[in-house]
Structure formats: C-alpha cells, structure tokens
Scaffold this motif. Structure first.
Motif, PDB file in Angstrom:
ATOM      1  N   PRO A 141      -5.858  -7.848   9.761  1.00 27.89           N
ATOM      2  CA  PRO A 141      -6.574  -6.937  10.659  1.00 27.89           C
ATOM      3  C   PRO A 141      -7.222  -7.639  11.844  1.00 27.89           C
ATOM      4  N   ASN A 142      -7.323  -8.970  11.809  1.00 25.55           N
ATOM      5  CA  ASN A 142      -7.980  -9.714  12.878  1.00 25.55           C
ATOM      6  C   ASN A 142      -6.948 -10.213  13.883  1.00 25.55           C
ATOM      7  N   THR A 173     -10.671  -2.581  -1.565  1.00 31.89           N
ATOM      8  CA  THR A 173     -10.178  -1.219  -1.652  1.00 31.89           C
ATOM      9  C   THR A 173      -9.503  -0.827  -0.346  1.00 31.89           C
ATOM     10  N   LEU A 174      -8.777   0.281  -0.370  1.00 28.27           N
ATOM     11  CA  LEU A 174      -8.142   0.782   0.840  1.00 28.27           C
ATOM     12  C   LEU A 174      -9.198   1.060   1.905  1.00 28.27           C
ATOM     13  N   VAL A 228      -2.102  -1.249   7.969  1.00 22.19           N
ATOM     14  CA  VAL A 228      -2.577  -0.165   7.095  1.00 22.19           C
ATOM     15  C   VAL A 228      -1.420   0.407   6.292  1.00 22.19           C
ATOM     16  N   SER A 229      -0.246   0.513   6.930  1.00 26.16           N
ATOM     17  CA  SER A 229       0.933   0.985   6.200  1.00 26.16           C
ATOM     18  C   SER A 229       1.261   0.054   5.041  1.00 26.16           C
ATOM     19  N   ASN A 247     -11.641  -0.181   7.248  1.00 26.36           N
ATOM     20  CA  ASN A 247     -12.833  -0.461   8.045  1.00 26.36           C
ATOM     21  C   ASN A 247     -12.672  -1.673   8.951  1.00 26.36           C
ATOM     22  N   LYS A 248     -11.620  -2.458   8.746  1.00 32.03           N
ATOM     23  CA  LYS A 248     -11.376  -3.633   9.586  1.00 32.03           C
ATOM     24  C   LYS A 248     -10.370  -3.350  10.696  1.00 32.03           C
ATOM     25  N   THR A 249      -9.916  -2.113  10.798  1.00 31.23           N
ATOM     26  CA  THR A 249      -8.883  -1.771  11.763  1.00 31.23           C
ATOM     27  C   THR A 249      -9.387  -0.748  12.771  1.00 31.23           C
TER      28      THR A 249
END
Length: 291
Positions: A214-215, A253-254, A233-234, A259-261
């Motif tokens: 995500p970073n 968790t999902l 995310v996919s 929350n990082k995207t």
C-alpha cells in the motif's frame, strides 16, 4: 526506457540485462498492443488483426455474446465486437486469451495462479467501478498482469516456487515478501521487467511493481498509485477468499489493509465488500476462465 520507469525501477535494467530469455508476448497480442498505443487508433485495423486468427476470433465472439457482457442482440462479426465492446474492453479480452496461453494449465500451481490472476482482474475492475477511482478497463488489465513475474519464476524454478508457497505459512507473510529469499528478484520486480520488455505503458509497469504493497513513492503519479491500490486490495480480497495460490497468512484484517489505501476515505463495510466481490466472482469466473 521512459524516465519515470528509470526513476522508480532502478533494478529494471539489471534484470533485463541479466536474463537471456524473457517470455514473449504472442504475436497477435503484440500487434494489437502496438496499434492501441498509437495516438490515432484504427477500429477496422484492430478488427482485421483479430480476424486474421480464426480461432481467436471465434473465442472473442463467444465471450462477447456471453452473459458477462449482457448485450441484447447477438454480435456476429469482430467489427461489431470492436464497436460495441470498445477498444479497451476488446484489448483486455484478447490479452486475456493471449496470456492464458502462457500458462500450462495442466500444472495445478499454474492453473491456480491463472485463476488468481483472473480474480485480481475482476476484483480490480469491481473496486474501480464501485468507488469510481480509475478506468475500469485499465483496472482489469492491471489486475490481470499483476502475477506475470510470479508465473515466470514458477516456470523457471518450480522447486523454489513451491518452497516459497510452503514457507509463507510458517513465516506468516506473503509470497511477495518471501520471493526475494528464493529468487534473485521479487515477483513484482520481475513482473515489471517483463511488462517493460513487452512495451506496456509505464503506468502498468509501475502498477505491477507496487501492487503488492500500500505504500508508494510520494512522487508517483496519482492515477498510477490509485491503480496499484486497487490491485493491492483485490489481492487482499482474493486472499480472504482463498482464491488461487492465496490464503490468509498475516494477522491484519481486511479493514486494516483498506485503511492504508486510497479507499480509506470511502465508507466501506469490509464484510459487505467481500460478499459483493465473492458474488461477482462466482457469477463470472467460469466464463472468463473458459475464454
């Protein structure tokens, strides 16, 4: 090689220089990609390229007339398909069929990786459509291409690949994180190198490089970062659903991943998102896998 690629892919030249034999994109897919990369695209020429391969043309028409696209009338010619589906959708359909040919589907691991790649494509397109954050067809293609580096290493060294699959459960981390311990480069680095070799856009090259995390670099183009987040995310959705060679191996968790995207600003109910994607996947995956 584009400057943006050099800026964010310092290892790319090294990878391409050290490898003697990279997989080749099938001729018809390469020809179509060259045409679509031109500033002015010729619809009739695109139809001619596809129609030049009768087997491919028949497969395109069969899928174009399936419930996945849902047209009210039958599509009888490739030119009709080009007009009704649009160039990007048709590009994705042909590339799906071309990339499928690179997988040895008689091998269980490659078959599962192909199913996972299709799920990444569906998931990325689903997220893009649901939250209107990127072009759905670009998102589909980004998801479809995300595993190409992993496929290369699986075919080059299946023993090391299966050790990677085995060790990820014990190590409680992803295949991507473990790949550098088993191979000279990570799966995402290898995938980016292959896409650059195939002359895909720098956006898709960079998306592949960062699709497992995500970073992203702060100077990365926003549209590229959005695309990479959708694929990330996919991947998380597929992991939760045990699709392909994935399975949950970390404590996050999902919701924590989301929350990082870029999707963190959306009012998302993780379980609802997972259920909606699973329903879409179950409805359409067999049609796409049989393309």
């Amino acid at each position: 090689m584009m400057a943006t690629q050099n800026q964010h892919l310092p290892e790319l030249t090294e990878i391409l220089d050290e490898l003697d034999a990279l997989p080749q994109l099938p001729d018809i897919a390469a020809a179509m990609l060259r045409l679509l990369n031109q500033q002015e695209n010729d619809t009739e020429e695109l139809a001619r390229i596809i129609a030049s391969d009768p087997v491919l043309a028949a497969r395109v028409l069969r899928v174009a007339n399936s419930s996945y696209y849902g047209f009210s009338r039958q599509i009888k010619t490739i030119l009709d398909a080009t007009v009704l589906l649009g160039q990007k959708t048709l590009r994705n359909l042909v590339l799906t069929m071309a990339l499928k040919g690179l997988y040895r589907l008689s091998d269980p691991s490659e078959k599962m990786l192909w199913e996972e790649s299709m799920a990444h494509a569906l998931g990325s397109q689903f997220l893009s459509t649901t939250y209107a954050v990127a072009d759905p067809e670009e998102a589909f293609l980004a998801g479809l291409l995300a595993n190409i580096g992993e496929l290369f290493f699986l075919q080059q060294n299946p023993h090391a690949y299966h050790n990677c699959l085995k060790n990820k459960v014990t190590a409680q981390c992803s295949r991507e994180e473990l790949s550098r311990h088993h191979f000279p480069w990570s799966f995402s680095q290898m995938g980016a190198a292959i896409l650059a070799h195939w002359k895909f856009s720098s956006e898709l090259v960079l998306c592949t490089l960062y699709s497992c995390q995500p970073n992203h670099p702060q100077d990365m183009a926003p549209e590229t970062s959005r695309l990479a987040h959708l694929v990330f995310v996919s991947r998380c959705l597929c992991c939760q659903l045990h699709i392909g060679n994935t399975q949950p191996v970390c404590n996050k968790t999902l919701d924590e991943h989301l929350n990082k995207t870029l999707l963190s600003s959306q009012q998302i109910k993780p379980q609802q998102l997972l259920d909606e994607f699973n329903a879409l996947y179950q409805k359409n995956i067999q049609t796409l896998l049989s393309a």
